[in-house]
Design a protein around this motif. Structure first.
Motif, PDB file in Angstrom:
ATOM      1  N   LYS A  21     -31.293  26.642  43.046  1.00  0.00           N
ATOM      2  CA  LYS A  21     -30.374  27.497  42.290  1.00  0.00           C
ATOM      3  C   LYS A  21     -28.926  27.198  42.660  1.00  0.00           C
ATOM      4  CE  LYS A  21     -32.445  31.318  43.463  1.00  0.00           C
ATOM      5  NZ  LYS A  21     -32.767  32.750  43.620  1.00  0.00           N
ATOM      6  N   LEU A  22     -28.639  27.056  43.949  1.00  0.00           N
ATOM      7  CA  LEU A  22     -27.286  26.758  44.414  1.00  0.00           C
ATOM      8  C   LEU A  22     -26.758  25.460  43.812  1.00  0.00           C
ATOM      9  CD1 LEU A  22     -24.905  27.390  46.362  1.00  0.00           C
ATOM     10  CD2 LEU A  22     -26.142  26.058  48.092  1.00  0.00           C
ATOM     11  N   ALA A  23     -27.624  24.472  43.686  1.00  0.00           N
ATOM     12  CA  ALA A  23     -27.229  23.165  43.160  1.00  0.00           C
ATOM     13  C   ALA A  23     -27.249  23.118  41.632  1.00  0.00           C
ATOM     14  CB  ALA A  23     -28.163  22.092  43.721  1.00  0.00           C
ATOM     15  N   ASP A  24     -27.534  24.241  40.991  1.00  0.00           N
ATOM     16  CA  ASP A  24     -27.616  24.331  39.523  1.00  0.00           C
ATOM     17  C   ASP A  24     -28.669  23.403  38.926  1.00  0.00           C
ATOM     18  OD1 ASP A  24     -25.712  26.350  39.182  1.00  0.00           O
ATOM     19  OD2 ASP A  24     -24.063  24.907  39.196  1.00  0.00           O
ATOM     20  N   LEU A  25     -29.749  23.175  39.670  1.00  0.00           N
ATOM     21  CA  LEU A  25     -30.858  22.377  39.144  1.00  0.00           C
ATOM     22  C   LEU A  25     -31.823  23.241  38.345  1.00  0.00           C
ATOM     23  CD1 LEU A  25     -31.597  20.023  42.165  1.00  0.00           C
ATOM     24  CD2 LEU A  25     -30.248  19.549  40.109  1.00  0.00           C
ATOM     25  N   VAL A  26     -31.794  24.546  38.609  1.00  0.00           N
ATOM     26  CA  VAL A  26     -32.591  25.513  37.853  1.00  0.00           C
ATOM     27  C   VAL A  26     -31.727  26.744  37.591  1.00  0.00           C
ATOM     28  CG1 VAL A  26     -34.808  24.749  38.796  1.00  0.00           C
ATOM     29  CG2 VAL A  26     -33.562  26.601  39.916  1.00  0.00           C
ATOM     30  N   GLU A  27     -32.111  27.531  36.594  1.00  0.00           N
ATOM     31  CA  GLU A  27     -31.323  28.712  36.235  1.00  0.00           C
ATOM     32  C   GLU A  27     -31.640  29.935  37.074  1.00  0.00           C
ATOM     33  OE1 GLU A  27     -31.180  29.646  32.107  1.00  0.00           O
ATOM     34  OE2 GLU A  27     -30.881  27.550  31.543  1.00  0.00           O
ATOM     35  N   ASP A  28     -32.912  30.063  37.473  1.00  0.00           N
ATOM     36  CA  ASP A  28     -33.299  31.272  38.190  1.00  0.00           C
ATOM     37  C   ASP A  28     -34.492  31.010  39.101  1.00  0.00           C
ATOM     38  OD1 ASP A  28     -35.579  31.255  36.498  1.00  0.00           O
ATOM     39  OD2 ASP A  28     -34.532  32.478  35.018  1.00  0.00           O
ATOM     40  N   GLY A  29     -34.870  32.040  39.843  1.00  0.00           N
ATOM     41  CA  GLY A  29     -35.970  31.913  40.790  1.00  0.00           C
ATOM     42  C   GLY A  29     -37.303  31.612  40.145  1.00  0.00           C
ATOM     43  N   ALA A  30     -37.541  32.163  38.960  1.00  0.00           N
ATOM     44  CA  ALA A  30     -38.810  31.911  38.271  1.00  0.00           C
ATOM     45  C   ALA A  30     -38.929  30.437  37.890  1.00  0.00           C
ATOM     46  CB  ALA A  30     -38.925  32.788  37.029  1.00  0.00           C
ATOM     47  N   THR A  31     -37.836  29.859  37.429  1.00  0.00           N
ATOM     48  CA  THR A  31     -37.847  28.437  37.075  1.00  0.00           C
ATOM     49  C   THR A  31     -38.011  27.586  38.326  1.00  0.00           C
ATOM     50  OG1 THR A  31     -36.396  28.900  35.193  1.00  0.00           O
ATOM     51  CG2 THR A  31     -36.596  26.602  35.867  1.00  0.00           C
ATOM     52  N   ALA A  32     -37.340  27.982  39.406  1.00  0.00           N
ATOM     53  CA  ALA A  32     -37.475  27.258  40.672  1.00  0.00           C
ATOM     54  C   ALA A  32     -38.932  27.254  41.118  1.00  0.00           C
ATOM     55  CB  ALA A  32     -36.587  27.889  41.745  1.00  0.00           C
ATOM     56  N   ARG A  33     -39.564  28.421  41.073  1.00  0.00           N
ATOM     57  CA  ARG A  33     -40.969  28.524  41.470  1.00  0.00           C
ATOM     58  C   ARG A  33     -41.846  27.597  40.626  1.00  0.00           C
ATOM     59  NH1 ARG A  33     -42.708  34.127  40.836  1.00  0.00           N
ATOM     60  NH2 ARG A  33     -43.000  33.535  38.679  1.00  0.00           N
ATOM     61  N   ALA A  34     -41.605  27.576  39.331  1.00  0.00           N
ATOM     62  CA  ALA A  34     -42.429  26.767  38.433  1.00  0.00           C
ATOM     63  C   ALA A  34     -42.299  25.277  38.726  1.00  0.00           C
ATOM     64  CB  ALA A  34     -42.065  27.050  36.978  1.00  0.00           C
ATOM     65  N   VAL A  35     -41.069  24.771  38.858  1.00  0.00           N
ATOM     66  CA  VAL A  35     -40.910  23.330  39.094  1.00  0.00           C
ATOM     67  C   VAL A  35     -41.437  22.925  40.466  1.00  0.00           C
ATOM     68  CG1 VAL A  35     -39.000  23.047  37.463  1.00  0.00           C
ATOM     69  CG2 VAL A  35     -38.493  23.457  39.863  1.00  0.00           C
ATOM     70  N   ILE A  36     -41.286  23.815  41.452  1.00  0.00           N
ATOM     71  CA  ILE A  36     -41.804  23.508  42.793  1.00  0.00           C
ATOM     72  C   ILE A  36     -43.328  23.502  42.785  1.00  0.00           C
ATOM     73  CG2 ILE A  36     -41.953  24.346  45.172  1.00  0.00           C
ATOM     74  CD1 ILE A  36     -39.035  25.434  44.745  1.00  0.00           C
ATOM     75  N   GLU A  37     -43.939  24.531  42.218  1.00  0.00           N
ATOM     76  CA  GLU A  37     -45.401  24.619  42.183  1.00  0.00           C
ATOM     77  C   GLU A  37     -46.026  23.500  41.355  1.00  0.00           C
ATOM     78  OE1 GLU A  37     -46.367  28.589  40.943  1.00  0.00           O
ATOM     79  OE2 GLU A  37     -45.959  29.432  42.923  1.00  0.00           O
ATOM     80  N   ASN A  38     -45.292  22.980  40.371  1.00  0.00           N
ATOM     81  CA  ASN A  38     -45.787  21.877  39.540  1.00  0.00           C
ATOM     82  C   ASN A  38     -45.616  20.511  40.202  1.00  0.00           C
ATOM     83  OD1 ASN A  38     -46.659  23.532  37.449  1.00  0.00           O
ATOM     84  ND2 ASN A  38     -44.704  23.423  36.378  1.00  0.00           N
ATOM     85  N   GLY A  39     -45.102  20.497  41.419  1.00  0.00           N
ATOM     86  CA  GLY A  39     -44.959  19.236  42.138  1.00  0.00           C
ATOM     87  C   GLY A  39     -43.809  18.369  41.658  1.00  0.00           C
ATOM     88  N   GLU A  40     -42.796  18.979  41.044  1.00  0.00           N
ATOM     89  CA  GLU A  40     -41.668  18.240  40.499  1.00  0.00           C
ATOM     90  C   GLU A  40     -40.510  18.083  41.481  1.00  0.00           C
ATOM     91  OE1 GLU A  40     -40.547  19.746  36.608  1.00  0.00           O
ATOM     92  OE2 GLU A  40     -42.589  20.486  36.316  1.00  0.00           O
ATOM     93  N   VAL A  41     -40.669  18.605  42.697  1.00  0.00           N
ATOM     94  CA  VAL A  41     -39.587  18.589  43.680  1.00  0.00           C
ATOM     95  C   VAL A  41     -40.074  17.879  44.945  1.00  0.00           C
ATOM     96  CG1 VAL A  41     -38.028  20.016  45.061  1.00  0.00           C
ATOM     97  CG2 VAL A  41     -38.693  20.763  42.773  1.00  0.00           C
ATOM     98  N   SER A  42     -39.210  17.054  45.502  1.00  0.00           N
ATOM     99  CA  SER A  42     -39.562  16.396  46.770  1.00  0.00           C
ATOM    100  C   SER A  42     -38.423  16.543  47.764  1.00  0.00           C
ATOM    101  CB  SER A  42     -39.880  14.914  46.545  1.00  0.00           C
ATOM    102  OG  SER A  42     -38.726  14.227  46.101  1.00  0.00           O
ATOM    103  N   ILE A  43     -38.791  16.539  49.040  1.00  0.00           N
ATOM    104  CA  ILE A  43     -37.833  16.551  50.134  1.00  0.00           C
ATOM    105  C   ILE A  43     -38.057  15.268  50.917  1.00  0.00           C
ATOM    106  CG2 ILE A  43     -37.055  17.705  52.243  1.00  0.00           C
ATOM    107  CD1 ILE A  43     -38.193  20.323  51.090  1.00  0.00           C
ATOM    108  N   ASP A  44     -37.008  14.456  51.012  1.00  0.00           N
ATOM    109  CA  ASP A  44     -37.093  13.166  51.710  1.00  0.00           C
ATOM    110  C   ASP A  44     -38.281  12.333  51.220  1.00  0.00           C
ATOM    111  OD1 ASP A  44     -34.803  13.750  53.165  1.00  0.00           O
ATOM    112  OD2 ASP A  44     -35.910  14.543  54.872  1.00  0.00           O
ATOM    113  N   GLY A  45     -38.523  12.371  49.911  1.00  0.00           N
ATOM    114  CA  GLY A  45     -39.565  11.551  49.309  1.00  0.00           C
ATOM    115  C   GLY A  45     -40.962  12.138  49.336  1.00  0.00           C
ATOM    116  N   GLN A  46     -41.158  13.287  49.953  1.00  0.00           N
ATOM    117  CA  GLN A  46     -42.464  13.937  50.037  1.00  0.00           C
ATOM    118  C   GLN A  46     -42.488  15.139  49.087  1.00  0.00           C
ATOM    119  OE1 GLN A  46     -44.486  12.021  51.533  1.00  0.00           O
ATOM    120  NE2 GLN A  46     -44.750  12.671  53.626  1.00  0.00           N
ATOM    121  N   VAL A  47     -43.466  15.199  48.208  1.00  0.00           N
ATOM    122  CA  VAL A  47     -43.584  16.330  47.281  1.00  0.00           C
ATOM    123  C   VAL A  47     -43.756  17.613  48.080  1.00  0.00           C
ATOM    124  CG1 VAL A  47     -45.000  17.378  45.473  1.00  0.00           C
ATOM    125  CG2 VAL A  47     -44.511  14.924  45.416  1.00  0.00           C
TER     126      VAL A  47
END
Length: 73
Positions: A21-47
């Protein structure tokens, strides 16, 4: 990494969902939850599928075509 931006945080770490949310990659917490749970986010190359995962300065978070490097202030 096609689009690398830097995002500064004031604390030692930030939760992944809050960072998106801070980086404006998603609009809200619900969207953040969805993209994270769908495996669309990685940290240092690890989903990462945990919205509460702690991200620290120096780590790179990727979501879609955008990657951000977390820095401290």
């Amino acid at each position: 990494m096609s689009n690398l931006a830097e995002v500064a945080i004031r604390d030692e770490s930030i939760r992944l969902g809050q960072l998106l949310k801070l980086a404006d990659l998603v609009e809200d917490g619900a969207t953040a939850r969805a993209v994270i749970e769908n495996g669309e986010v990685s940290i240092d190359g690890q989903v990462e599928t945990r919205r509460g995962a702690q991200v620290r300065p120096g780590q790179v978070v990727s979501c879609g075509d955008t990657s951000i490097r977390v820095t401290d202030r």
